[in-house]
Each structure stands twice: as C-alpha cells, then as structure tokens.
Design a protein around this motif. Structure first.
Motif, PDB file in Angstrom:
ATOM      1  N   MET A  79       0.826  -1.211   0.000  1.00  0.00           N
ATOM      2  CA  MET A  79       0.000   0.000   0.000  1.00  0.00           C
ATOM      3  C   MET A  79       0.864   1.266   0.000  1.00  0.00           C
ATOM      4  N   LEU A  80       1.934   1.252   0.818  1.00  0.00           N
ATOM      5  CA  LEU A  80       2.824   2.406   0.886  1.00  0.00           C
ATOM      6  C   LEU A  80       3.458   2.693  -0.471  1.00  0.00           C
ATOM      7  N   ILE A  81       3.890   1.633  -1.159  1.00  0.00           N
ATOM      8  CA  ILE A  81       4.539   1.816  -2.462  1.00  0.00           C
ATOM      9  C   ILE A  81       3.576   2.479  -3.442  1.00  0.00           C
ATOM     10  N   PHE A  82       2.318   2.042  -3.439  1.00  0.00           N
ATOM     11  CA  PHE A  82       1.307   2.642  -4.311  1.00  0.00           C
ATOM     12  C   PHE A  82       1.090   4.103  -3.954  1.00  0.00           C
ATOM     13  N   GLN A  83       0.996   4.405  -2.655  1.00  0.00           N
ATOM     14  CA  GLN A  83       0.774   5.785  -2.226  1.00  0.00           C
ATOM     15  C   GLN A  83       1.934   6.691  -2.609  1.00  0.00           C
ATOM     16  N   LEU A  84       3.157   6.185  -2.478  1.00  0.00           N
ATOM     17  CA  LEU A  84       4.320   6.973  -2.886  1.00  0.00           C
ATOM     18  C   LEU A  84       4.290   7.269  -4.385  1.00  0.00           C
ATOM     19  N   ALA A  85       3.931   6.262  -5.170  1.00  0.00           N
ATOM     20  CA  ALA A  85       3.842   6.463  -6.622  1.00  0.00           C
ATOM     21  C   ALA A  85       2.789   7.519  -6.962  1.00  0.00           C
ATOM     22  N   VAL A  86       1.628   7.440  -6.305  1.00  0.00           N
ATOM     23  CA  VAL A  86       0.556   8.409  -6.541  1.00  0.00           C
ATOM     24  C   VAL A  86       1.003   9.814  -6.150  1.00  0.00           C
ATOM     25  N   ILE A  87       1.653   9.939  -4.990  1.00  0.00           N
ATOM     26  CA  ILE A  87       2.114  11.247  -4.512  1.00  0.00           C
ATOM     27  C   ILE A  87       3.118  11.857  -5.474  1.00  0.00           C
ATOM     28  N   LEU A  88       4.086  11.065  -5.931  1.00  0.00           N
ATOM     29  CA  LEU A  88       5.132  11.594  -6.813  1.00  0.00           C
ATOM     30  C   LEU A  88       4.553  12.025  -8.159  1.00  0.00           C
ATOM     31  N   ILE A  89       3.679  11.210  -8.725  1.00  0.00           N
ATOM     32  CA  ILE A  89       3.054  11.577 -10.007  1.00  0.00           C
ATOM     33  C   ILE A  89       2.218  12.836  -9.854  1.00  0.00           C
ATOM     34  N   ALA A  90       1.339  12.832  -8.866  1.00  0.00           N
ATOM     35  CA  ALA A  90       0.406  13.946  -8.688  1.00  0.00           C
ATOM     36  C   ALA A  90       1.118  15.235  -8.317  1.00  0.00           C
ATOM     37  N   SER A  91       2.133  15.162  -7.431  1.00  0.00           N
ATOM     38  CA  SER A  91       2.809  16.381  -6.986  1.00  0.00           C
ATOM     39  C   SER A  91       3.604  17.037  -8.109  1.00  0.00           C
ATOM     40  N   LYS A  92       4.227  16.230  -8.960  1.00  0.00           N
ATOM     41  CA  LYS A  92       4.993  16.798 -10.070  1.00  0.00           C
ATOM     42  C   LYS A  92       4.061  17.461 -11.086  1.00  0.00           C
ATOM     43  N   ILE A  93       2.946  16.802 -11.398  1.00  0.00           N
ATOM     44  CA  ILE A  93       1.991  17.383 -12.351  1.00  0.00           C
ATOM     45  C   ILE A  93       1.354  18.640 -11.772  1.00  0.00           C
ATOM     46  N   ALA A  94       0.944  18.568 -10.501  1.00  0.00           N
ATOM     47  CA  ALA A  94       0.317  19.725  -9.859  1.00  0.00           C
ATOM     48  C   ALA A  94       1.290  20.886  -9.738  1.00  0.00           C
ATOM     49  N   GLY A  95       2.559  20.573  -9.441  1.00  0.00           N
ATOM     50  CA  GLY A  95       3.571  21.620  -9.361  1.00  0.00           C
ATOM     51  C   GLY A  95       3.787  22.304 -10.698  1.00  0.00           C
ATOM     52  N   ASP A  96       3.807  21.517 -11.764  1.00  0.00           N
ATOM     53  CA  ASP A  96       3.981  22.078 -13.105  1.00  0.00           C
ATOM     54  C   ASP A  96       2.800  22.971 -13.488  1.00  0.00           C
ATOM     55  N   ILE A  97       1.589  22.514 -13.179  1.00  0.00           N
ATOM     56  CA  ILE A  97       0.391  23.315 -13.474  1.00  0.00           C
ATOM     57  C   ILE A  97       0.437  24.640 -12.709  1.00  0.00           C
ATOM     58  N   SER A  98       0.853  24.571 -11.448  1.00  0.00           N
ATOM     59  CA  SER A  98       0.938  25.768 -10.621  1.00  0.00           C
ATOM     60  C   SER A  98       1.903  26.781 -11.217  1.00  0.00           C
ATOM     61  N   VAL A  99       3.059  26.306 -11.679  1.00  0.00           N
ATOM     62  CA  VAL A  99       4.052  27.199 -12.298  1.00  0.00           C
ATOM     63  C   VAL A  99       3.487  27.812 -13.576  1.00  0.00           C
ATOM     64  N   ARG A 100       2.794  27.006 -14.386  1.00  0.00           N
ATOM     65  CA  ARG A 100       2.210  27.510 -15.632  1.00  0.00           C
ATOM     66  C   ARG A 100       1.138  28.572 -15.372  1.00  0.00           C
ATOM     67  N   LEU A 101       0.535  28.502 -14.192  1.00  0.00           N
ATOM     68  CA  LEU A 101      -0.469  29.509 -13.809  1.00  0.00           C
ATOM     69  C   LEU A 101       0.156  30.710 -13.110  1.00  0.00           C
ATOM     70  N   GLY A 102       1.491  30.727 -13.063  1.00  0.00           N
ATOM     71  CA  GLY A 102       2.182  31.871 -12.485  1.00  0.00           C
ATOM     72  C   GLY A 102       2.359  31.819 -10.985  1.00  0.00           C
ATOM     73  N   GLN A 103       2.202  30.635 -10.377  1.00  0.00           N
ATOM     74  CA  GLN A 103       2.357  30.485  -8.934  1.00  0.00           C
ATOM     75  C   GLN A 103       3.529  29.549  -8.636  1.00  0.00           C
ATOM     76  N   PRO A 104       4.099  29.628  -7.421  1.00  0.00           N
ATOM     77  CA  PRO A 104       5.163  28.676  -7.049  1.00  0.00           C
ATOM     78  C   PRO A 104       4.645  27.241  -7.090  1.00  0.00           C
ATOM     79  N   SER A 105       5.498  26.299  -7.450  1.00  0.00           N
ATOM     80  CA  SER A 105       5.068  24.909  -7.583  1.00  0.00           C
ATOM     81  C   SER A 105       4.577  24.321  -6.262  1.00  0.00           C
ATOM     82  N   VAL A 106       5.101  24.833  -5.151  1.00  0.00           N
ATOM     83  CA  VAL A 106       4.718  24.297  -3.845  1.00  0.00           C
ATOM     84  C   VAL A 106       3.228  24.459  -3.574  1.00  0.00           C
TER      85      VAL A 106
END
Length: 388
Positions: free
Chosen positions: A1-28
């Motif tokens: 379960m942990l391995i799946f959650q880590l994979a989901v977090i890494l995928i989602a956080s990188k995509i969400a961070g990129d979207i945030s930057v494209r919208l003119g906000q910090p990736s965090v």
C-alpha cells in the motif's frame, strides 16, 4: 500500500507543481493543494499513516538542510539585527491579537495566552521552497527570514515552557532554558571543530558516496539533538547545513542532497500537509476559522513587516518578509497537540486550529510570489519549472 501511495504522490505532486508554475504560482502551492485532493477529504487515495509521517519528517529535515547549505553566512551575519527585529515583532503582534481573540471568545487567561502563543509560531519550510523558486533564498531578505525563524522558534518554545509552568503543566522552566542554551553551545562547537573533521575522515573511505553519507549523518544527528532538547528538528538540520556550507564539500553535497530530496522526500512532505487536512465540522465553525485565519495572517504579515521596516527595508520588501513568516506549519501543530494534552485546547478548538494552520500554509506561497516581484523574469520562470 505504501509503495502505491508513494507512486501516486510523486506523479500527482509533479503534475500539480507544473500546473501551478504555468499559472504563475510557485510549484509548492500546487503540491499542497493536490494533497487535499489525494487525501481522505476528496479521493481517499492517500491516507495519513505513521510511516508516511516519518517520510514527510525526513522531507522537511532535508529541505531545511538544503536551505542551510545555500545560506550565505556573511549575509546571515549582516542581517542579525533585522532577523531579531522581525522575529520579535512577529511574535508580539500575533500573541497580542490571539490573546484578545481568546478573551473575546470566553477563554480563560491561560487558554487565551496559549492561543496567542500558538499563533506566534512560525515554520518557514514552505517559505524556503518558495524563496528557492523565486531565486531569493540567498538574498538579504532570505537571510533575514531564516534568522528570524530560528529566533521565533526559540522564543516561542521558551514562552510556552514559561506559560506551562504557571498553568499547572509538569515543566521545569530552568531545565528548559538550560537545554536550549546547551543545544546552541554544543552545535556551535560541533560545527566549528567536528563537522569539517568528520567530512575529511569520510572522504577517503573506499565506499560509494561516503561524503554525502557523512553529510546526512550530521544532518540527522543535529536534527535529533535539536528535537531532544526541545528545539525544532528543522532548526538542527538547518544549522547542520550552514556548518557544512563553510567546508570545501559544499557544492558536491548540495547537488547530491537536492537530487535525493526533490526526487522523493520533499514532494511527500508538501503533499502530506494537504493529506492530513480534516474538514469535518468546518461548516459549524466556519466563522471561527475565518476569524482566526485572518488574525493569523494579518498579525504575522504586519508584525514581520514592521520588524523589517524598523531595520531599513523598503515597505514592499518588509511586507514580503512578513508574508514569508505567515505559515505556521508543523511547529504550530506540535504546540496544538501539547495544548490538547494539557487541556488548554478543547477538541473542537484543536480541529479549528488545524484548519487555520493549513490556511496559513496555503496562502503563504502566492503572497510571497506577489510581494517579492511584480512579475517573474524568464530566468525565474525557468527556475520555478526546475523545482516543480
């Protein structure tokens, strides 16, 4: 379960961070918000497990370690007066307003003072990442913010110990102060004499990545010692980074620690903040959450800005420094848990303050982005995308 959650977090956080930057906000900002979506509140793909908390803790420790590695010690010394002013003013304003709010709500004297102290806490781990993305971590403002965070942490913990000693908590104020003094005296001595020696001894070892291993050992031991003596672990890891930054191994260690940290641990830390959010009962206490959130944001913004202005910063820069001090993060959560355990916070107030802490954390990156610059240069945009 942990391995799946880590994979989901890494995928989602990188995509969400990129979207945030494209919208003119910090990736965090995107990483924080996607945590809410992934967590039990919305999709339920990631749960707040104990092991996820531990990985998150490593993430924030490494983030502050990197901040220490990138600190300009000469600039840090030059901004000592500003850091002190920002740190002290950033405590007085929320302490006073929090106390008044508590009395108005019908809390007892000690409960109102505790609320004020909780709102006085600062955690700049979110601000550190935003400063990095904006290219401001090594600036005069960045050095002031980091110094103020250390001062804020020490003063709030000492004030909390003082309050608990009068409120019936089992606290020896003299011992608390002695531990703090011992921590700083010992880590300064270790940073001066032991840290360079350890790195030199590890460097020639016939094993892979011996220097980076030595650096991480120092980081984790400093963090543990800080937590053991009642100082936040992130302060220990930050000081470890500063100590190593004065050695000839700084560049090698910085590059490799960033690779390790931003690949796994730091994204987990940012995302886990949103995952831990609990919104049950939010409607019933919406007015209280709104009121305390406004007090938390305005008091730190104004207090920090006044402290910076008194030491020569222009108003816009002063407000930017104040904005960087707004996030309460894990420091306020620890204090809230102490209050709940010692009956200085009710269960309902504890739940309300968790949401308030989340609000302060989410509003900090866009406020800093807006106040630090009218618009990002192309170079800053590229830097933000790199850290997404």
């Amino acid at each position: 379960m942990l391995i799946f959650q880590l994979a989901v977090i890494l995928i989602a956080s990188k995509i969400a961070g990129d979207i945030s930057v494209r919208l003119g906000q910090p990736s965090v900002l995107g990483k924080l918000l996607i945590g809410i979506v992934l967590g039990p509140t919305v999709l339920g793909l990631v749960t707040d497990t104990e092991i996820l908390k531990e990985i998150s803790q490593i993430g924030v420790i490494l983030l502050m370690f990197i901040a220490g590695l990138e600190t300009d010690i000469d600039e840090f010394k030059r901004t000592a007066k500003s850091s002190t002013s920002v740190g002290v003013a950033g405590i007085i304003a929320p302490l006073a307003l929090g106390y008044v709010a508590g009395i108005t709500m019908g809390l007892s004297l000690f409960e109102a003072l505790f609320l004020g102290l909780l709102l006085s806490a600062t955690s700049v781990s979110i601000s550190v990442q935003t400063l990095k993305e904006l290219g401001k971590l090594k600036s005069r403002e960045g050095a002031t913010i980091m110094g103020a965070a250390v001062i804020d942490d020490v003063l709030v913990i000492l004030a909390l110990a003082f309050l608990m000693s009068f409120a019936g908590g089992d606290v020896n104020l003299g011992l608390v102060i002695a531990k703090k003094l011992a921590f700083f005296a010992i880590v300064i001595l270790l940073s001066w004499k032991v840290v360079p020696w350890v790195l030199r001894k590890f460097a020639p070892l016939q094993v892979s990545e011996s220097v980076i291993s030595a650096a991480l050992i120092i980081c984790f031991l400093f963090a543990y010692f800080a937590e053991y003596t009642g100082v936040a672990a992130i302060i220990g890891s930050y000081i470890a980074g500063v100590a190593i930054s004065l050695t000839g191994y700084k560049q090698e260690i910085t590059h490799k620690v960033e690779t390790i940290s931003y690949a796994v641990f730091v994204p987990v830390f940012f995302t886990s903040i949103g995952v831990t959010a609990q919104f049950s009962g939010i409607v019933e206490n919406l007015w209280l959450i709104a009121m305390l959130s406004v007090i938390a944001i305005v008091s730190k913004l104004v207090g920090g800005a006044i402290g910076a202005k008194l030491t020569g910063f222009p108003w816009k820069n002063s407000l930017a420094i104040g904005a960087a001090m707004i996030s309460r993060g894990e420091v306020a959560l620890i204090i809230a848990a102490i209050g709940l355990e010692n009956n200085l916070l009710s269960d309902d107030m504890f739940a309300v303050l968790i949401v308030v802490v989340l609000v302060t954390t989410i509003v900090t990156p866009p406020m800093m982005k807006w106040l630090f610059a009218d618009k990002n240069t192309q170079e800053e945009q590229l830097l933000m995308k790199k850290n997404a």
